[in-house]
Motif scaffolding. Sequence first.
Motif, PDB file in Angstrom:
ATOM      1  N   LEU A 148     -45.711  -3.095   4.745  1.00 28.15           N
ATOM      2  CA  LEU A 148     -44.466  -2.673   4.702  1.00 28.15           C
ATOM      3  C   LEU A 148     -43.741  -1.626   3.726  1.00 28.15           C
ATOM      4  N   SER A 149     -42.987  -0.929   3.807  1.00 34.00           N
ATOM      5  CA  SER A 149     -42.367  -0.194   2.564  1.00 34.00           C
ATOM      6  C   SER A 149     -41.650  -0.827   1.599  1.00 34.00           C
ATOM      7  N   GLY A 150     -41.558  -0.320   0.474  1.00 34.11           N
ATOM      8  CA  GLY A 150     -40.655  -1.056  -0.409  1.00 34.11           C
ATOM      9  C   GLY A 150     -39.393  -1.726  -0.074  1.00 34.11           C
ATOM     10  N   GLY A 151     -38.487  -0.882   0.544  1.00 33.98           N
ATOM     11  CA  GLY A 151     -37.151  -1.215   1.075  1.00 33.98           C
ATOM     12  C   GLY A 151     -37.542  -2.523   2.152  1.00 33.98           C
ATOM     13  N   GLN A 152     -38.421  -2.321   2.957  1.00 31.57           N
ATOM     14  CA  GLN A 152     -38.798  -3.256   3.837  1.00 31.57           C
ATOM     15  C   GLN A 152     -39.103  -4.590   3.391  1.00 31.57           C
TER      16      GLN A 152
END
Length: 284
Positions: A148-152
């Motif tokens: 996942l991305s950092g925001g996710q």
Amino acid sequence: MNKDFSLKFDNVFYRYESDEENVVNDYAVKNVSFDIKAGEMVAVLGHNGCGKSTLAKLTNSILIPTEGKVYVCGIESSNEETIYDIRQRVGVVFQNPDNQIVASIVEEDVAFGPENLGIPREEIRKRVDEALKAVDMYDYREHETHKLSGGQKQRVAIAGILAMQPDCIVLDEPTAMLDPVGRREVMNTVKKFNKELGITIVFITHFMEEAVEADRIIVMDKAQVILDGTPKEVFSDSKKIREIGLDVPATVSLALEIEKEGIEIPSDTLTVDEFVNSIVDLVK
């Protein structure tokens, strides 16, 4: 929303133990008193080392005051018999989601907290699905967390706290490690919880544009609270804010520059929309 929720700091001091013999650390938090009521959205500002993260850990018995008392819904935080009750009412989300994610699959990670509370399996399934939908991560429920991305990842960490159904969520610089898109994703999620679900929110940030969206701002310096009020009240004292090494929102800074040219902008202009409206009124 639990309308009876309350968080109270009563003359709280905290000092970390020193690893060295005969060395006494200074207080990380000293003489801090405030009350937070159900449904409030409170931002905490201050430069690094001022005591913000220590304050966050004091809210749900991760740390116990050296002096003074912390009360959650009237329950004193140092009582070992009620620590789990306090942590069910107040959940903390940390700056780095990688330090909070414990499972390799998204839905398994969100289920971790409720499982530790002994929640029945059918209820856990319901809570996990609802929490993931609330943070717009339901479609990723079977994804591997490390992809996942950092925001996710941060939204999954928040979902893990939300699945425990707390009355209050404390976020310790949840957007510090994110890009602008990730920051906006997380802040939209936090505001949604506060406005739509009525969850009390306390979030530590160093982004002024995030702080102006709060109902109230607490400013810390040298382990103490030095300002406490609405965004308009706090940022109206821009001189004091800058004296302790913090900036003011870009709209406030720009308004002050315009005032130097003899054009008056309302001193309580904080958001971009308010600034645009002020300019439009001047042009008219």
